[in-house]
Design an enzyme around this catalytic site. Structure first.
Site, PDB file in Angstrom:
ATOM      1  N   GLY A  19      -4.141 -11.674   9.393  1.00  0.00           N
ATOM      2  CA  GLY A  19      -3.286 -11.527   8.214  1.00  0.00           C
ATOM      3  C   GLY A  19      -2.063 -12.423   8.281  1.00  0.00           C
ATOM      4  N   GLY A  23       3.462 -12.762   4.168  1.00  0.00           N
ATOM      5  CA  GLY A  23       4.399 -11.709   4.576  1.00  0.00           C
ATOM      6  C   GLY A  23       4.880 -11.805   6.014  1.00  0.00           C
ATOM      7  N   LEU A  24       4.798 -10.678   6.700  1.00  0.00           N
ATOM      8  CA  LEU A  24       5.354 -10.596   8.058  1.00  0.00           C
ATOM      9  C   LEU A  24       4.546 -11.423   9.044  1.00  0.00           C
ATOM     10  N   PHE A 101      -2.018   1.390  -0.154  1.00  0.00           N
ATOM     11  CA  PHE A 101      -1.618   1.619  -1.558  1.00  0.00           C
ATOM     12  C   PHE A 101      -1.187   3.067  -1.678  1.00  0.00           C
ATOM     13  N   TYR A 151       5.543   5.888  10.145  1.00  0.00           N
ATOM     14  CA  TYR A 151       4.964   7.215   9.888  1.00  0.00           C
ATOM     15  C   TYR A 151       3.730   7.510  10.759  1.00  0.00           C
ATOM     16  N   LYS A 166      -3.046   3.846  11.066  1.00  0.00           N
ATOM     17  CA  LYS A 166      -1.950   3.332  11.913  1.00  0.00           C
ATOM     18  C   LYS A 166      -1.718   4.248  13.111  1.00  0.00           C
ATOM     19  N   PRO A 194      10.792  -0.498   5.930  1.00  0.00           N
ATOM     20  CA  PRO A 194      10.535  -1.384   4.794  1.00  0.00           C
ATOM     21  C   PRO A 194      11.171  -2.767   4.943  1.00  0.00           C
TER      22      PRO A 194
HETATM   23  C1  HXC Z   1      -6.986   4.491  -5.159  1.00  0.00           C
HETATM   24  C2  HXC Z   1      -7.986   2.510  -4.538  1.00  0.00           C
HETATM   25  C3  HXC Z   1      -6.807   1.802  -4.840  1.00  0.00           C
HETATM   26  C4  HXC Z   1      -5.685   2.540  -5.346  1.00  0.00           C
HETATM   27  C5  HXC Z   1      -8.299   0.386  -4.152  1.00  0.00           C
HETATM   28  N1  HXC Z   1      -8.875   1.595  -4.118  1.00  0.00           N
HETATM   29  N2  HXC Z   1      -7.035   0.495  -4.591  1.00  0.00           N
HETATM   30  N3  HXC Z   1      -8.092   3.837  -4.690  1.00  0.00           N
HETATM   31  N4  HXC Z   1      -5.828   3.875  -5.486  1.00  0.00           N
HETATM   32  N5  HXC Z   1      -4.534   1.941  -5.651  1.00  0.00           N
HETATM   33  C6  HXC Z   1     -10.243   1.895  -3.706  1.00  0.00           C
HETATM   34  C7  HXC Z   1     -11.260   1.224  -4.619  1.00  0.00           C
HETATM   35  O1  HXC Z   1     -11.543   2.006  -5.756  1.00  0.00           O
HETATM   36  C8  HXC Z   1     -12.468   1.096  -3.693  1.00  0.00           C
HETATM   37  O2  HXC Z   1     -13.120   2.330  -3.618  1.00  0.00           O
HETATM   38  C9  HXC Z   1     -11.827   0.861  -2.329  1.00  0.00           C
HETATM   39  O3  HXC Z   1     -10.485   1.356  -2.420  1.00  0.00           O
HETATM   40  C10 HXC Z   1     -11.778  -0.613  -1.972  1.00  0.00           C
HETATM   41  O4  HXC Z   1     -11.122  -1.273  -3.033  1.00  0.00           O
HETATM   42  P1  HXC Z   1     -11.327  -2.836  -3.292  1.00  0.00           P
HETATM   43  O5  HXC Z   1     -10.360  -3.251  -4.339  1.00  0.00           O
HETATM   44  O6  HXC Z   1     -12.760  -3.151  -3.476  1.00  0.00           O
HETATM   45  O7  HXC Z   1     -10.943  -3.366  -1.848  1.00  0.00           O
HETATM   46  P2  HXC Z   1     -10.448  -4.725  -1.357  1.00  0.00           P
HETATM   47  O8  HXC Z   1     -10.539  -5.792  -2.391  1.00  0.00           O
HETATM   48  O9  HXC Z   1     -11.081  -4.959  -0.074  1.00  0.00           O
HETATM   49  O10 HXC Z   1      -8.844  -4.468  -1.140  1.00  0.00           O
HETATM   50  C11 HXC Z   1      -8.362  -3.707  -0.086  1.00  0.00           C
HETATM   51  C12 HXC Z   1      -7.121  -2.936  -0.529  1.00  0.00           C
HETATM   52  C13 HXC Z   1      -6.074  -3.849  -1.168  1.00  0.00           C
HETATM   53  C14 HXC Z   1      -6.592  -2.232   0.726  1.00  0.00           C
HETATM   54  C15 HXC Z   1      -7.539  -1.872  -1.529  1.00  0.00           C
HETATM   55  O11 HXC Z   1      -4.908  -3.111  -1.472  1.00  0.00           O
HETATM   56  C16 HXC Z   1      -5.702  -5.003  -0.310  1.00  0.00           C
HETATM   57  O12 HXC Z   1      -6.374  -6.030  -0.302  1.00  0.00           O
HETATM   58  N6  HXC Z   1      -4.608  -4.904   0.484  1.00  0.00           N
HETATM   59  C17 HXC Z   1      -4.203  -5.951   1.444  1.00  0.00           C
HETATM   60  C18 HXC Z   1      -2.733  -6.163   1.534  1.00  0.00           C
HETATM   61  C19 HXC Z   1      -1.869  -4.914   1.633  1.00  0.00           C
HETATM   62  O13 HXC Z   1      -2.284  -3.806   1.287  1.00  0.00           O
HETATM   63  N7  HXC Z   1      -0.640  -5.111   2.081  1.00  0.00           N
HETATM   64  C20 HXC Z   1       0.309  -4.016   2.245  1.00  0.00           C
HETATM   65  C21 HXC Z   1       0.512  -3.675   3.658  1.00  0.00           C
HETATM   66  S1  HXC Z   1       1.960  -2.674   3.771  1.00  0.00           S
HETATM   67  P3  HXC Z   1     -14.706   2.460  -3.972  1.00  0.00           P
HETATM   68  O14 HXC Z   1     -14.993   3.905  -3.786  1.00  0.00           O
HETATM   69  O15 HXC Z   1     -14.847   1.977  -5.372  1.00  0.00           O
HETATM   70  O16 HXC Z   1     -15.392   1.580  -2.970  1.00  0.00           O
HETATM   71  C22 HXC Z   1       1.678  -1.467   4.915  1.00  0.00           C
HETATM   72  C23 HXC Z   1       2.793  -0.577   5.419  1.00  0.00           C
HETATM   73  C24 HXC Z   1       3.942  -0.456   4.484  1.00  0.00           C
HETATM   74  O17 HXC Z   1       0.622  -1.319   5.369  1.00  0.00           O
HETATM   75  C25 HXC Z   1       4.958   0.559   4.958  1.00  0.00           C
HETATM   76  C26 HXC Z   1       6.236   0.365   4.170  1.00  0.00           C
HETATM   77  C27 HXC Z   1       7.384   1.085   4.753  1.00  0.00           C
HETATM   78  P1  NAP Z   2       0.856  -8.458   3.460  1.00  0.00           P
HETATM   79  O1  NAP Z   2       1.606  -9.697   3.144  1.00  0.00           O
HETATM   80  O2  NAP Z   2       0.042  -7.836   2.387  1.00  0.00           O
HETATM   81  O3  NAP Z   2      -0.012  -8.732   4.757  1.00  0.00           O
HETATM   82  C1  NAP Z   2      -1.280  -8.222   4.967  1.00  0.00           C
HETATM   83  C2  NAP Z   2      -2.167  -9.350   5.400  1.00  0.00           C
HETATM   84  O4  NAP Z   2      -3.417  -8.810   5.841  1.00  0.00           O
HETATM   85  C3  NAP Z   2      -2.477 -10.330   4.283  1.00  0.00           C
HETATM   86  O5  NAP Z   2      -2.250 -11.641   4.732  1.00  0.00           O
HETATM   87  C4  NAP Z   2      -3.960 -10.125   4.005  1.00  0.00           C
HETATM   88  O6  NAP Z   2      -4.576 -11.363   3.636  1.00  0.00           O
HETATM   89  C5  NAP Z   2      -4.457  -9.629   5.354  1.00  0.00           C
HETATM   90  N1  NAP Z   2      -5.658  -8.824   5.234  1.00  0.00           N
HETATM   91  C6  NAP Z   2      -5.862  -7.721   4.476  1.00  0.00           C
HETATM   92  N2  NAP Z   2      -7.114  -7.282   4.602  1.00  0.00           N
HETATM   93  C7  NAP Z   2      -7.704  -8.106   5.487  1.00  0.00           C
HETATM   94  C8  NAP Z   2      -9.009  -8.162   6.036  1.00  0.00           C
HETATM   95  N3  NAP Z   2      -9.936  -7.271   5.688  1.00  0.00           N
HETATM   96  N4  NAP Z   2      -9.304  -9.154   6.916  1.00  0.00           N
HETATM   97  C9  NAP Z   2      -8.367 -10.066   7.268  1.00  0.00           C
HETATM   98  N5  NAP Z   2      -7.119 -10.054   6.770  1.00  0.00           N
HETATM   99  C10 NAP Z   2      -6.786  -9.094   5.897  1.00  0.00           C
HETATM  100  O7  NAP Z   2       1.879  -7.302   3.924  1.00  0.00           O
HETATM  101  P2  NAP Z   2       3.007  -7.300   5.036  1.00  0.00           P
HETATM  102  O8  NAP Z   2       4.123  -6.497   4.497  1.00  0.00           O
HETATM  103  O9  NAP Z   2       3.273  -8.679   5.525  1.00  0.00           O
HETATM  104  O10 NAP Z   2       2.311  -6.460   6.188  1.00  0.00           O
HETATM  105  C11 NAP Z   2       2.083  -7.006   7.472  1.00  0.00           C
HETATM  106  C12 NAP Z   2       1.974  -5.889   8.473  1.00  0.00           C
HETATM  107  O11 NAP Z   2       3.199  -5.170   8.533  1.00  0.00           O
HETATM  108  C13 NAP Z   2       0.909  -4.856   8.149  1.00  0.00           C
HETATM  109  O12 NAP Z   2       0.305  -4.405   9.340  1.00  0.00           O
HETATM  110  C14 NAP Z   2       1.691  -3.733   7.541  1.00  0.00           C
HETATM  111  O13 NAP Z   2       1.043  -2.495   7.662  1.00  0.00           O
HETATM  112  C15 NAP Z   2       2.949  -3.803   8.371  1.00  0.00           C
HETATM  113  N6  NAP Z   2       4.113  -3.162   7.779  1.00  0.00           N
HETATM  114  C16 NAP Z   2       4.751  -3.752   6.747  1.00  0.00           C
HETATM  115  C17 NAP Z   2       5.894  -3.155   6.250  1.00  0.00           C
HETATM  116  C18 NAP Z   2       6.670  -3.754   5.130  1.00  0.00           C
HETATM  117  O14 NAP Z   2       7.591  -3.104   4.634  1.00  0.00           O
HETATM  118  N7  NAP Z   2       6.405  -4.979   4.714  1.00  0.00           N
HETATM  119  C19 NAP Z   2       6.356  -1.939   6.792  1.00  0.00           C
HETATM  120  C20 NAP Z   2       5.640  -1.365   7.839  1.00  0.00           C
HETATM  121  C21 NAP Z   2       4.535  -2.004   8.342  1.00  0.00           C
HETATM  122  P3  NAP Z   2      -5.841 -11.405   2.648  1.00  0.00           P
HETATM  123  O15 NAP Z   2      -5.515 -10.500   1.507  1.00  0.00           O
HETATM  124  O16 NAP Z   2      -5.954 -12.837   2.287  1.00  0.00           O
HETATM  125  O17 NAP Z   2      -6.978 -10.927   3.468  1.00  0.00           O
END
Ligand code: HXC
Ligand code: NAP
Length: 287
Positions: A19, A23-24, A101, A151, A166, A194
């Protein structure tokens, strides 16, 4: 802010950041390159990876490689690690890729759980095993740095797939720190609070005004920065932190402790007059 490390801190270290295109992970990639490391990044989106690779190569002059790989796919991870090893062994793996999400748990499909747990927990496991088996076979010292959240101990409502996954990564960190420590493989984690990134904030802040509320909740009154995260990551993967093993380092401005302290909320609830009246000898003070 000037760089706080000597410029060759990570000279010739070979580091994979999952990843790392955004971002990070991208911030860590930049810092590692600035400190002399050779960096590999992976993710699902080719165009994002290429753009980051080009940008960071131009900014730092460092050696960076990008490869498309979905960490949920164990075979794809194994193949990527094999290709990297063909150039030479890695010294550091940073399990940073994540999915998350906001949702009410009762509304979630099984696929939603599988998606997030697949990226966060299984993805970290796939990469750790693929690298770990190679390091152990070669008797090679190495470092794994995982990225968790604040968390993992408390759990959190509305992000249950992430909280479950996590917490698993935290358990993996502490377990393997002990199991592989005797073979010189260190494993630590960063638990960030955050920090504004497009990936996290677009999914986890549904209304703009919640941003200010989140800052107000934090003892430092602000969010963290990607640079602060990258500095901690650089320290933890460097040889200078060689006796830190199995540790989860929280960097959240004190946010989670504020939530945990019984009386912490009083700072926002009591007026100055009320604090004054509680001093010894003041009228109305219970003695
Ligand atoms: C409910 C959801 C949903 C939502 C997706 N789904 N989004 N369900 N609410 N908002 C469900 C879909 O319906 C599907 O279920 C399954 O999840 C997979 O969805 P896809 O869209 O096909 O998946 P995909 O394209 O692989 O995307 C994965 C993802 C997406 C996790 C859903 O959000 C993503 O790509 N995220 C990557 C980056 C990310 O999330 N970054 C944030 C990290 S921050 P079905 O049943 O139809 O298969 C973090 C910590 C933050 O982690 C802490 C802050 C303090
Ligand atoms: P981000 O920009 O969304 O980073 C997530 C990265 O993971 C993206 O580059 C994404 O790239 C990659 N990724 C997602 N699904 C993947 C898969 N199946 N295979 C390979 N790569 C995948 O978010 P971020 O805030 O920088 O988060 C980075 C890390 O910090 C995460 O572990 C997150 O949980 C943690 N974190 C973030 C925060 C915050 O406030 N930002 C707080 C606590 C913890 P693609 O979509 O191209 O795959």
């Amino acid at each position: 802010m000037p760089c706080m490390f000597q410029p060759d801190l990570l000279l010739n270290k070979r580091i994979l950041i999952t990843g790392g295109g955004t971002g990070l992970g991208k911030a860590a990639a930049r810092r590692f390159l600035e400190l002399g490391a050779e960096v590999y990044i992976c993710g699902r989106r080719e165009e994002v990876l290429s753009a980051t690779k080009q940008e960071l190569a131009e900014r730092t002059g460092g050696r960076i490689h990008a490869r498309r790989c979905d960490v949920r796919d164990a075979a794809a991870v194994e193949e990527m690690i094999g290709v990297i090893w063909a150039d030479g062994p890695l010294d550091v793996l940073m399990n940073n890729a994540a999915g998350n999400f906001l949702a009410r748990t009762e509304d979630l499909s099984l696929g939603a759980f599988q998606s997030v747990i697949g990226i966060v927990l299984m993805g970290s496991l796939h990469a750790t095993l693929a690298c770990g088996r190679r390091w152990l076979a070669a008797k090679r010292p190495a470092v794994v740095l995982n990225v968790t959240t604040t968390y993992t101990n408390t759990g959190s409502a509305y992000v249950v797939p992430s909280a479950v996954a996590k917490a698993g990564v935290q358990a993996l960190t502490r377990s393997l720190a002990v199991e592989w420590g005797d073979r010189c493989i260190r494993m630590n984690a960063i638990a960030p609070g955050p920090i504004p990134t497009e990936g996290a904030f677009s999914r986890l802040l549904p209304r703009p005004e919640l941003e200010q509320a989140a800052k107000d909740r934090n003892p430092l009154g602000r969010f963290g920065t990607p640079e602060e995260f990258a500095n901690l990551a650089a320290f933890l993967v460097s040889d200078g932190s060689g006796y830190i093993n199995g540790e989860v380092v929280t960097m959240d401005g004190g946010e989670w402790l504020q939530g945990a302290g019984e009386f912490s909320v009083l700072g926002r609830q009591l007026t100055n007059d009320e604090w004054e009246r509680m001093k010894p000898g003041k009228p109305g003070k219970n003695s």
